[in-house]
Design an enzyme around this catalytic site. Structure first.
Site, PDB file in Angstrom:
ATOM      1  N   GLY A  11      39.463  17.270   9.746  1.00  0.00           N
ATOM      2  CA  GLY A  11      38.543  18.271   9.565  1.00  0.00           C
ATOM      3  C   GLY A  11      38.660  19.339   8.322  1.00  0.00           C
ATOM      4  O   GLY A  11      38.529  20.663   8.312  1.00  0.00           O
ATOM      5  N   ALA A  12      39.338  18.393   7.394  1.00  0.00           N
ATOM      6  CA  ALA A  12      39.688  19.313   6.312  1.00  0.00           C
ATOM      7  C   ALA A  12      39.002  19.561   5.161  1.00  0.00           C
ATOM      8  O   ALA A  12      39.192  19.866   4.178  1.00  0.00           O
ATOM      9  CB  ALA A  12      41.199  18.362   5.830  1.00  0.00           C
ATOM     10  N   SER A  13      37.475  19.214   5.406  1.00  0.00           N
ATOM     11  CA  SER A  13      36.657  19.435   4.154  1.00  0.00           C
ATOM     12  C   SER A  13      36.076  20.884   3.917  1.00  0.00           C
ATOM     13  O   SER A  13      35.753  21.226   2.830  1.00  0.00           O
ATOM     14  CB  SER A  13      35.459  18.460   4.492  1.00  0.00           C
ATOM     15  OG  SER A  13      34.794  18.875   5.776  1.00  0.00           O
ATOM     16  N   VAL A  58      36.530  10.807  13.525  1.00  0.00           N
ATOM     17  CA  VAL A  58      37.391  11.088  14.486  1.00  0.00           C
ATOM     18  C   VAL A  58      36.821  10.494  15.672  1.00  0.00           C
ATOM     19  O   VAL A  58      37.613  10.148  16.707  1.00  0.00           O
ATOM     20  CB  VAL A  58      38.046  12.356  14.841  1.00  0.00           C
ATOM     21  CG1 VAL A  58      38.598  12.999  13.500  1.00  0.00           C
ATOM     22  CG2 VAL A  58      36.925  13.462  15.130  1.00  0.00           C
ATOM     23  N   ASN A  84      42.133  19.231  14.061  1.00  0.00           N
ATOM     24  CA  ASN A  84      41.247  20.605  13.550  1.00  0.00           C
ATOM     25  C   ASN A  84      39.771  20.429  13.870  1.00  0.00           C
ATOM     26  O   ASN A  84      39.046  21.089  14.084  1.00  0.00           O
ATOM     27  CB  ASN A  84      41.616  21.068  12.295  1.00  0.00           C
ATOM     28  CG  ASN A  84      40.414  22.104  11.764  1.00  0.00           C
ATOM     29  OD1 ASN A  84      40.639  23.374  12.305  1.00  0.00           O
ATOM     30  ND2 ASN A  84      39.765  21.715  10.928  1.00  0.00           N
ATOM     31  N   TYR A 150      30.608  23.712  24.329  1.00  0.00           N
ATOM     32  CA  TYR A 150      31.822  24.076  23.355  1.00  0.00           C
ATOM     33  C   TYR A 150      32.948  24.485  24.154  1.00  0.00           C
ATOM     34  O   TYR A 150      34.214  24.396  23.949  1.00  0.00           O
ATOM     35  CB  TYR A 150      31.372  25.040  22.385  1.00  0.00           C
ATOM     36  CG  TYR A 150      32.314  25.708  21.418  1.00  0.00           C
ATOM     37  CD1 TYR A 150      32.716  24.942  20.419  1.00  0.00           C
ATOM     38  CD2 TYR A 150      33.085  26.693  21.641  1.00  0.00           C
ATOM     39  CE1 TYR A 150      33.685  25.210  19.648  1.00  0.00           C
ATOM     40  CE2 TYR A 150      33.948  27.303  20.654  1.00  0.00           C
ATOM     41  CZ  TYR A 150      34.609  26.486  19.776  1.00  0.00           C
ATOM     42  OH  TYR A 150      35.308  27.025  18.922  1.00  0.00           O
ATOM     43  N   ALA A 152      33.943  24.212  27.358  1.00  0.00           N
ATOM     44  CA  ALA A 152      34.457  23.292  28.118  1.00  0.00           C
ATOM     45  C   ALA A 152      35.383  22.515  27.436  1.00  0.00           C
ATOM     46  O   ALA A 152      36.444  22.114  27.694  1.00  0.00           O
ATOM     47  CB  ALA A 152      33.322  22.396  28.772  1.00  0.00           C
ATOM     48  N   LYS A 154      36.968  23.098  24.558  1.00  0.00           N
ATOM     49  CA  LYS A 154      37.891  23.677  24.225  1.00  0.00           C
ATOM     50  C   LYS A 154      39.010  24.208  25.340  1.00  0.00           C
ATOM     51  O   LYS A 154      40.224  24.198  25.011  1.00  0.00           O
ATOM     52  CB  LYS A 154      37.671  25.165  23.418  1.00  0.00           C
ATOM     53  CG  LYS A 154      36.817  24.937  21.993  1.00  0.00           C
ATOM     54  CD  LYS A 154      37.629  24.118  20.997  1.00  0.00           C
ATOM     55  CE  LYS A 154      36.930  24.041  19.768  1.00  0.00           C
ATOM     56  NZ  LYS A 154      37.833  23.083  18.692  1.00  0.00           N
TER      57      LYS A 154
END
Length: 255
Positions: A11-13, A58, A84, A150, A152, A154
């Site tokens: 998620g590095a974008s 991913v 991430n 979301y 749940a 996390k």
């Protein structure tokens, strides 16, 4: 602090992921930038020579395997995995959430971490400074109205983190979670917009009512604050910190 550490950041974008990648590189790490979007190339431009931009989904196991193999080939090993990648999922009461929305949120936020960790595991065990940092959320610890998929997902990240810490412990690999509060950026803006629409109130009122009024500092979190905690956990300075979920939230969640 991270001189010559080889890191893989999903998620590095954009957003927190981009900030994490840049911060790790600033501290000396070689950073593989994994994301589905071309934003990884923009992040790589900011980092320059220490960056390896990769197109990785991913949720796709073959894509994850290819990305990790490219990283190991390019850097000569893998020391640090930063999980991430994540999505906000729908804002709706449970009876209006579709099965497809639920499955997609879980696929990115949980299955993605499972796949990257699974295929990075042997490399991390073989490193003399293995680290895993998973990005969870304070929403995995406290209710967030109309955000069931979301929250749940996390909470699942926290459970995954604690169990992996035990599994990796004998190889001196630490595994921790960072739980940001509402963090400035396009994702939280979209969530606040959705909450405002759902509650029938203005954006600024929704931001205060849902995200900042119950925090000690009364403000959103800066992405760099999250990135600095991640960098510390990825470093040798945190060698005995593991199985923890650390809040970076301006004093919103107190456990």
């Amino acid at each position: 602090m991270l001189q010559d550490v080889n890191a893989f950041v999903t998620g590095a974008s954009q957003g927190i992921g981009r900030e994490i990648a840049i911060t790790l590189a600033d501290y000396g790490a070689n950073v593989a930038l994994a994301a589905r979007s071309d934003g990884v190339y923009e992040t790589a431009d900011e980092i320059d020579t220490k960056a390896l931009p990769l197109t990785v989904d991913v949720t796709d196991e073959s894509s994850v395997i290819e990305g990790i193999e490219e990283t190991v080939d390019a850097f000569g090993g893998l020391d640090c995995l930063i999980n991430n990648a994540g999505i906000a999922g729908p804002t709706a009461p449970i009876e209006e959430v579709t099965a497809e929305e639920w499955d997609r949120t879980m696929a990115v936020n949980v299955r993605g971490m499972f796949l990257t960790t699974k295929h990075a595991a042997n490399h991390l065990r073989n490193s003399d400074r293995g680290r895993v940092v998973n990005i969870s959320s304070i929403s995995g610890k406290r209710p967030l109205r109309n955000r069931t998929p979301y929250t749940a997902s996390k909470m699942a990240v926290i459970g995954l983190t604690r169990t992996l810490a035990v599994e990796f412990g004998n190889d001196d690999v630490t595994v921790n979670a960072v739980c940001p509060g509402a963090t400035k950026g396009p994702r939280i803006e979209a969530v606040i917009d959705a909450q405002a629409d759902d509650l029938g109130i203005e954006y600024e009122q929704a931001k205060r009512q849902v995200f900042t009024d119950d925090s000690a500092l009364g403000s959103l979190v800066e992405p760099n604050d999250v990135a600095e905690v991640v960098a510390f956990l990825a470093s040798g300075r945190a060698q005995t910190i593991t199985a923890q979920d650390i809040n970076v939230d301006g004093g919103t969640a107190w456990y």
